[in-house]
Design an enzyme around this catalytic site. Structure first.
Site, PDB file in Angstrom:
ATOM      1  CB  CYS A 299      -0.930   0.004   1.211  1.00 15.38           C
ATOM      2  SG  CYS A 299      -1.940   1.499   1.337  1.00 15.38           S
ATOM      3  CB  SER A 300       1.446   3.839  -2.535  1.00 15.38           C
ATOM      4  OG  SER A 300       0.099   4.151  -2.854  1.00 15.38           O
TER       5      SER A 300
ATOM      6  CB  CYS B 165       3.819  -5.703   2.304  1.00 11.65           C
ATOM      7  SG  CYS B 165       4.828  -5.372   0.835  1.00 11.65           S
TER       8      CYS B 165
ATOM      9  CG  HIS C 249      -5.633   3.194   1.880  1.00 14.26           C
ATOM     10  ND1 HIS C 249      -4.804   2.919   2.943  1.00 14.26           N
ATOM     11  CD2 HIS C 249      -6.069   4.474   2.051  1.00 14.26           C
ATOM     12  CE1 HIS C 249      -4.727   3.983   3.724  1.00 14.26           C
ATOM     13  NE2 HIS C 249      -5.491   4.939   3.210  1.00 14.26           N
ATOM     14  CB  CYS C 250     -11.289   2.224   3.328  1.00  6.79           C
ATOM     15  SG  CYS C 250     -12.874   3.063   3.545  1.00  6.79           S
TER      16      CYS C 250
ATOM     17  CB  CYS D 189      -4.695  -1.100   4.396  1.00  7.81           C
ATOM     18  SG  CYS D 189      -3.818  -0.363   3.008  1.00  7.81           S
TER      19      CYS D 189
END
Length: 372
Positions: A142-143, A148, A155-156, A162
């Protein structure tokens, strides 16, 4: 960069603050303006007010419980064996070509016996250059979180977190109880919405809050219901949001159902657990460890990246396969009444014994042509 990341982290909490503010306003509008000032004081219907308040706080408690569990539940870390040591990273980074790097990663994965079944679009081992790990199945970087996430779904921004293996159940329950909460508000305020719309009330503030509460409840209920239906469907087929848009890749190719247990019930229990009593409670009951996943039967023996037959498939183009002695080949196909003509490479195979029915095969480079 440090100041920028700090600003982004602060901005990430804006949607959560907005949702919290809406909840606080809804509490004031429903409890104070509707139940206390309107129903209890003006209409003197105390029993109705108490009943509405009890049900309201029941749904509100479950809604807030699941919502803040989704926000603040820490994600399970990727196990240490998936991280590369300094020596292993040096081996990978010392190779200039991607193919050689993949060979090193494959060797490391084999030595550690990592349970890796999925791969990249090009057929290589999934490796995160940011976290320096060999990605477990269903794990993605996830950037926004800059890490990781095991079984990452998405991703909310509304939870500033995440949604993945550790909190996916909480997220689905958050959507469900948000829908119940909004529907309850709409149903219980509908009679007063109609009453205030038809009649002129001296308390314009209460009228405004109740009218707007009803409309906001409908708006949020529709949007949440769409998301809930989508994630219930994904739960029943054991897919994440990412996998529904981009199927995981196995040896036989992309397969959206590669992690399915074969039934909606089995897939649902994989997320919500075996105990039915805990399905509706935001407590962690998800099966597994976030790393090892059930693979469909057709994949268990053929999809592992590190099998010997897979290594042969990835052999370099210049490498030759073991050759057979032509005499042994001729001897093997002449068994059982088969005739071989070395002049024109014809192979005649009888279909039925003691009959003239035969199949004639012509051996050519790259293919076999045949006729009966």
């Amino acid at each position: 960069m440090g100041a920028l990341k700090s600003c982004l982290r602060i901005i990430g909490w804006v949607p959560v603050v907005f949702i919290s503010a809406v909840i606080i306003w809804a509490y004031f509008a429903y409890v104070i303006e509707l139940c206390i000032f309107t129903i209890s004081v003006e209409q003197e219907q105390y029993g109705v007010a108490v009943l509405l308040l009890i049900v309201f706080h029941f749904f509100l408690t479950l809604f807030l419980w699941s919502y803040y569990k989704t926000i603040f539940t820490p994600h399970s870390p990727v196990p240490g064996e998936f991280y590369l040591t300094s020596d292993e990273m040096q081996r990978v980074e010392s190779e200039d070509r991607a193919r050689e790097q993949q060979e090193v990663l494959k060797e490391i994965t084999r030595d550690k016996a990592l349970p890796v079944y999925t791969r990249t679009f090009s057929g290589g081992i999934r490796y995160c250059h940011n976290c320096k790990i060999i990605k477990p199945d269903r794990c993605h970087h996830c950037s926004v979180c800059d890490r990781c996430i095991l079984k990452m779904d998405h991703h909310c921004p509304w939870v500033n977190n995440c949604v993945g293996y550790s909190n996916y159940k909480f997220f689905v329950l958050f959507l469900m109880y948000a829908l119940f909460f909004c529907l309850y508000i709409c149903i219980s305020t509908l009679p007063y919405f109609i009453q205030f719309w038809k009649e002129i009330s001296d308390n314009m503030a209460a009228r405004f809050h109740i009218l707007f509460l009803f409309l906001a409840g409908i708006m949020f209920a529709i949007s949440v219901m769409i998301l809930l239906c989508m994630h219930l469907r994904l739960s029943c087929v054991n897919q994440s949001t990412l996998e529904s848009f981009r199927a995981p890749i196995f040896r036989h190719g992309p397969d959206k159902d590669g992690f399915s247990r074969g039934s909606a019930s089995g897939n649902f229990r994989d997320i919500f657990g075996e105990s039915r009593g805990s399905w509706c409670l935001p407590v962690f009951t998800t099966a597994g460890d976030g790393v090892n996943w059930p693979i469909q039967a057709r994949d268990q023996d053929s999809d592992r990246l590190l099998d010997d037959d897979r290594d042969e498939d990835l052999a370099s183009p210049g490498e030759e396969s073991p050759s057979r002695d032509p005499g042994q080949f001729k001897e093997s196909i002449q068994a059982g009444g088969t005739n071989y003509n070395s002049t024109n490479n014809d192979v005649v195979i009888p279909i039925e014994p003691n009959t003239d029915d035969t199949v004639q095969l012509v051996l050519e480079a790259g293919h076999i042509a045949g006729q009966t």
